[in-house]
Design a protein around this motif. Structure first.
Motif, PDB file in Angstrom:
ATOM      1  N   GLY A  56       0.783  -1.229   0.000  1.00  0.00           N
ATOM      2  CA  GLY A  56       0.000   0.000   0.000  1.00  0.00           C
ATOM      3  C   GLY A  56       0.811   1.272   0.000  1.00  0.00           C
ATOM      4  O   GLY A  56       0.281   2.349  -0.288  1.00  0.00           O
ATOM      5  N   VAL A  57       2.115   1.187   0.333  1.00  0.00           N
ATOM      6  CA  VAL A  57       2.961   2.375   0.277  1.00  0.00           C
ATOM      7  C   VAL A  57       3.209   2.728  -1.189  1.00  0.00           C
ATOM      8  O   VAL A  57       3.607   1.875  -1.977  1.00  0.00           O
ATOM      9  CB  VAL A  57       4.300   2.143   1.005  1.00  0.00           C
ATOM     10  N   ARG A  58       2.965   3.977  -1.537  1.00  0.00           N
ATOM     11  CA  ARG A  58       3.085   4.391  -2.936  1.00  0.00           C
ATOM     12  C   ARG A  58       4.529   4.746  -3.281  1.00  0.00           C
ATOM     13  O   ARG A  58       5.266   5.287  -2.448  1.00  0.00           O
ATOM     14  CB  ARG A  58       2.178   5.598  -3.200  1.00  0.00           C
ATOM     15  N   ASP A  59       4.907   4.462  -4.507  1.00  0.00           N
ATOM     16  CA  ASP A  59       6.258   4.731  -4.975  1.00  0.00           C
ATOM     17  C   ASP A  59       6.298   6.084  -5.685  1.00  0.00           C
ATOM     18  O   ASP A  59       5.606   6.285  -6.686  1.00  0.00           O
ATOM     19  CB  ASP A  59       6.712   3.617  -5.922  1.00  0.00           C
ATOM     20  N   LEU A  60       7.131   6.984  -5.169  1.00  0.00           N
ATOM     21  CA  LEU A  60       7.230   8.336  -5.716  1.00  0.00           C
ATOM     22  C   LEU A  60       8.247   8.454  -6.843  1.00  0.00           C
ATOM     23  O   LEU A  60       8.448   9.545  -7.377  1.00  0.00           O
ATOM     24  CB  LEU A  60       7.605   9.327  -4.610  1.00  0.00           C
ATOM     25  N   GLY A  61       8.894   7.348  -7.191  1.00  0.00           N
ATOM     26  CA  GLY A  61       9.914   7.439  -8.225  1.00  0.00           C
ATOM     27  C   GLY A  61      11.239   7.916  -7.651  1.00  0.00           C
ATOM     28  O   GLY A  61      11.534   7.714  -6.475  1.00  0.00           O
ATOM     29  N   LEU A  62      12.053   8.564  -8.458  1.00  0.00           N
ATOM     30  CA  LEU A  62      13.411   8.930  -8.077  1.00  0.00           C
ATOM     31  C   LEU A  62      13.444   9.819  -6.842  1.00  0.00           C
ATOM     32  O   LEU A  62      12.639  10.740  -6.712  1.00  0.00           O
ATOM     33  CB  LEU A  62      14.107   9.643  -9.235  1.00  0.00           C
ATOM     34  N   ARG A  63      14.421   9.566  -5.983  1.00  0.00           N
ATOM     35  CA  ARG A  63      14.565  10.404  -4.787  1.00  0.00           C
ATOM     36  C   ARG A  63      14.879  11.844  -5.160  1.00  0.00           C
ATOM     37  O   ARG A  63      14.408  12.772  -4.498  1.00  0.00           O
ATOM     38  CB  ARG A  63      15.674   9.834  -3.893  1.00  0.00           C
ATOM     39  N   VAL A  64      15.683  12.036  -6.186  1.00  0.00           N
ATOM     40  CA  VAL A  64      16.060  13.404  -6.566  1.00  0.00           C
ATOM     41  C   VAL A  64      15.017  14.068  -7.458  1.00  0.00           C
ATOM     42  O   VAL A  64      15.094  15.271  -7.707  1.00  0.00           O
ATOM     43  CB  VAL A  64      17.427  13.409  -7.282  1.00  0.00           C
ATOM     44  N   GLN A  65      14.051  13.294  -7.915  1.00  0.00           N
ATOM     45  CA  GLN A  65      13.022  13.846  -8.792  1.00  0.00           C
ATOM     46  C   GLN A  65      11.714  13.094  -8.572  1.00  0.00           C
ATOM     47  O   GLN A  65      11.255  12.354  -9.436  1.00  0.00           O
ATOM     48  CB  GLN A  65      13.472  13.746 -10.257  1.00  0.00           C
ATOM     49  N   PRO A  66      11.081  13.299  -7.410  1.00  0.00           N
ATOM     50  CA  PRO A  66       9.858  12.557  -7.107  1.00  0.00           C
ATOM     51  C   PRO A  66       8.708  12.943  -8.032  1.00  0.00           C
ATOM     52  O   PRO A  66       8.692  14.032  -8.626  1.00  0.00           O
ATOM     53  CB  PRO A  66       9.560  12.950  -5.664  1.00  0.00           C
ATOM     54  N   ASN A  67       7.754  12.063  -8.138  1.00  0.00           N
ATOM     55  CA  ASN A  67       6.568  12.274  -8.966  1.00  0.00           C
ATOM     56  C   ASN A  67       5.676  13.317  -8.297  1.00  0.00           C
ATOM     57  O   ASN A  67       4.924  13.017  -7.376  1.00  0.00           O
ATOM     58  CB  ASN A  67       5.824  10.947  -9.134  1.00  0.00           C
ATOM     59  N   MET A  68       5.753  14.549  -8.780  1.00  0.00           N
ATOM     60  CA  MET A  68       5.038  15.652  -8.138  1.00  0.00           C
ATOM     61  C   MET A  68       3.520  15.514  -8.286  1.00  0.00           C
ATOM     62  O   MET A  68       2.763  15.872  -7.382  1.00  0.00           O
ATOM     63  CB  MET A  68       5.499  16.978  -8.743  1.00  0.00           C
ATOM     64  N   SER A  72       1.063  15.248  -5.043  1.00  0.00           N
ATOM     65  CA  SER A  72      -0.005  16.234  -4.803  1.00  0.00           C
ATOM     66  C   SER A  72      -1.373  15.587  -4.641  1.00  0.00           C
ATOM     67  O   SER A  72      -2.309  16.222  -4.147  1.00  0.00           O
ATOM     68  CB  SER A  72      -0.039  17.251  -5.949  1.00  0.00           C
ATOM     69  N   GLN A  73      -1.510  14.314  -5.045  1.00  0.00           N
ATOM     70  CA  GLN A  73      -2.799  13.630  -4.971  1.00  0.00           C
ATOM     71  C   GLN A  73      -2.992  12.819  -3.691  1.00  0.00           C
ATOM     72  O   GLN A  73      -4.077  12.290  -3.457  1.00  0.00           O
ATOM     73  CB  GLN A  73      -2.943  12.685  -6.177  1.00  0.00           C
ATOM     74  N   LEU A  74      -1.966  12.731  -2.846  1.00  0.00           N
ATOM     75  CA  LEU A  74      -1.988  11.784  -1.728  1.00  0.00           C
ATOM     76  C   LEU A  74      -2.395  12.401  -0.393  1.00  0.00           C
ATOM     77  O   LEU A  74      -2.324  11.729   0.635  1.00  0.00           O
ATOM     78  CB  LEU A  74      -0.613  11.118  -1.590  1.00  0.00           C
ATOM     79  N   ASP A  75      -2.816  13.646  -0.395  1.00  0.00           N
ATOM     80  CA  ASP A  75      -3.273  14.292   0.843  1.00  0.00           C
ATOM     81  C   ASP A  75      -2.206  14.176   1.930  1.00  0.00           C
ATOM     82  O   ASP A  75      -2.477  13.770   3.065  1.00  0.00           O
ATOM     83  CB  ASP A  75      -4.583  13.657   1.315  1.00  0.00           C
ATOM     84  N   ILE A  76      -0.983  14.560   1.586  1.00  0.00           N
ATOM     85  CA  ILE A  76       0.167  14.444   2.485  1.00  0.00           C
ATOM     86  C   ILE A  76       0.123  15.556   3.532  1.00  0.00           C
ATOM     87  O   ILE A  76      -0.172  16.702   3.229  1.00  0.00           O
ATOM     88  CB  ILE A  76       1.478  14.524   1.681  1.00  0.00           C
ATOM     89  N   ASP A  77       0.448  15.182   4.780  1.00  0.00           N
ATOM     90  CA  ASP A  77       0.517  16.171   5.866  1.00  0.00           C
ATOM     91  C   ASP A  77       1.914  16.733   6.048  1.00  0.00           C
ATOM     92  O   ASP A  77       2.079  17.886   6.453  1.00  0.00           O
ATOM     93  CB  ASP A  77       0.063  15.539   7.183  1.00  0.00           C
ATOM     94  N   VAL A  78       2.933  15.904   5.811  1.00  0.00           N
ATOM     95  CA  VAL A  78       4.310  16.363   5.981  1.00  0.00           C
ATOM     96  C   VAL A  78       5.230  15.538   5.085  1.00  0.00           C
ATOM     97  O   VAL A  78       4.990  14.350   4.851  1.00  0.00           O
ATOM     98  CB  VAL A  78       4.749  16.253   7.462  1.00  0.00           C
ATOM     99  N   ILE A  79       6.258  16.183   4.565  1.00  0.00           N
ATOM    100  CA  ILE A  79       7.261  15.531   3.727  1.00  0.00           C
ATOM    101  C   ILE A  79       8.587  15.593   4.474  1.00  0.00           C
ATOM    102  O   ILE A  79       9.022  16.672   4.895  1.00  0.00           O
ATOM    103  CB  ILE A  79       7.392  16.229   2.363  1.00  0.00           C
ATOM    104  N   THR A  80       9.233  14.449   4.669  1.00  0.00           N
ATOM    105  CA  THR A  80      10.514  14.430   5.365  1.00  0.00           C
ATOM    106  C   THR A  80      11.655  14.296   4.369  1.00  0.00           C
ATOM    107  O   THR A  80      11.589  13.517   3.418  1.00  0.00           O
ATOM    108  CB  THR A  80      10.595  13.280   6.389  1.00  0.00           C
ATOM    109  N   ILE A  81      12.706  15.080   4.613  1.00  0.00           N
ATOM    110  CA  ILE A  81      13.897  15.047   3.771  1.00  0.00           C
ATOM    111  C   ILE A  81      15.132  15.173   4.660  1.00  0.00           C
ATOM    112  O   ILE A  81      15.031  15.420   5.857  1.00  0.00           O
ATOM    113  CB  ILE A  81      13.913  16.178   2.714  1.00  0.00           C
TER     114      ILE A  81
END
Length: 298
Positions: free
Chosen positions: A72-84, A88-97
């Protein structure tokens, strides 16, 4: 008092009650996290709060290996170039980097608040920073107790493994191959180096390295290290196993001649506490010992 007034008052009170309950639930629900860094992703998984989305799951499975990514964890693609678009569709509360991905901050900040949690920032020992980052991630997702349990469990696992280290173990030269003639050597200022220190094993590489705790060197640089044993962390790049099998240079390195080379399964050398306990276990297993006690992610 008129019956309809009582009814309206009761309904209003009920509505306020449900609003309060809903607000309480929202306040206590774990935030929906997107993790760009693999070390942060593995830590969140280990404390029972896996990210909604993370980067490069197939590569994570190859290089980090544990703990496993839940379904169920979604794959965002490349770490240096995530699938924007997906992000934007996942109702994210926080992004960690981490600071390695600081260049993404301006791109992803319009989607959700960005939390930078660093280990390799030059402020303190890598081990202490790794423990601190675990606690910060635990606080971020409301899993403080689980984060503290992971800290304690990791320390217990490493202590159990330390008890199984043979006496008078040689210093270890821990490397990962980049190609058949170049390796990444882990320094004392790395997660790998920190685990060796806690296990009472000397790190044979004393020449220092980069900000991130490694040095990239040609095999020739290892020829001067004569009182050590070689540890190779997998995976090996395609074709490297065949090339070093016939490499005169490789077989003439003192650390290769001194004793059989120890090959260990993949461990993410820039990861969190799950990588630390995994390396300790795999290393002692490679030495022919057993330290299966403990419950840290393996």
């Amino acid at each position: 008092m008129p019956r309809h007034t009582i009814c309206i008052g009761w309904l209003l009170g009920l509505a306020l009650f449900f609003c309060a309950v809903r607000g309480f639930a929202q306040a206590n629900d774990a935030p929906r996290v997107a993790a760009i860094d693999w070390g942060q992703a593995q830590t969140l998984i280990a404390i029972g709060a896996p990210p909604v989305a993370m980067s490069q799951i197939p590569a994570y499975n190859e290089w980090v290996a544990a703990p496993e990514v839940p379904d169920g964890v979604r794959d965002l693609g490349l770490r240096v170039q995530p699938n924007m678009e997906l992000l934007s569709q996942l109702d994210i509360d926080v992004i960690t980097i981490t600071s390695m991905y600081a260049g993404l901050r301006e791109r992803v900040a319009p989607i959700a608040p960005v939390e930078t949690i660093d280990i390799y920032d030059g402020n303190g020992a890598v081990w202490d920073r790794t423990v601190e980052s675990t606690r910060r991630l635990g606080a971020l997702v409301g899993r403080e107790a689980a984060a503290e349990a992971l800290v304690n469990d990791t320390q217990a696992r490493i202590e159990a493994c330390t008890a199984q280290v043979p006496e008078h173990a040689k210093p270890l030269l821990v490397v990962q191959f980049i190609d058949a003639r170049h390796v990444r050597v882990y320094t004392e200022d790395s997660l790998i180096g920190s685990v060796l220190e806690r296990m009472g094993i000397a790190n044979a590489w004393q020449a220092g390295g980069t900000y991130w705790g490694f040095a990239t060197v040609p095999l020739e640089r290892l020829a001067s290290i004569d009182n050590a044993r070689m540890v190779v962390v997998k995976p090996l790049p395609v074709g490297v196993a065949e090339e070093i099998d016939t490499s005169v240079l490789w077989h003439h390195l003192p650390a290769v001649n001194n004793a059989p080379v120890l090959y260990v399964r993949p461990v993410w050398g820039f990861g969190g506490l799950p990588s630390a306990s995994r390396f300790a276990r795999l290393l002692v297993d490679a030495l022919g010992q057993d330290c299966s006690a403990g419950g840290a992610a393996s």
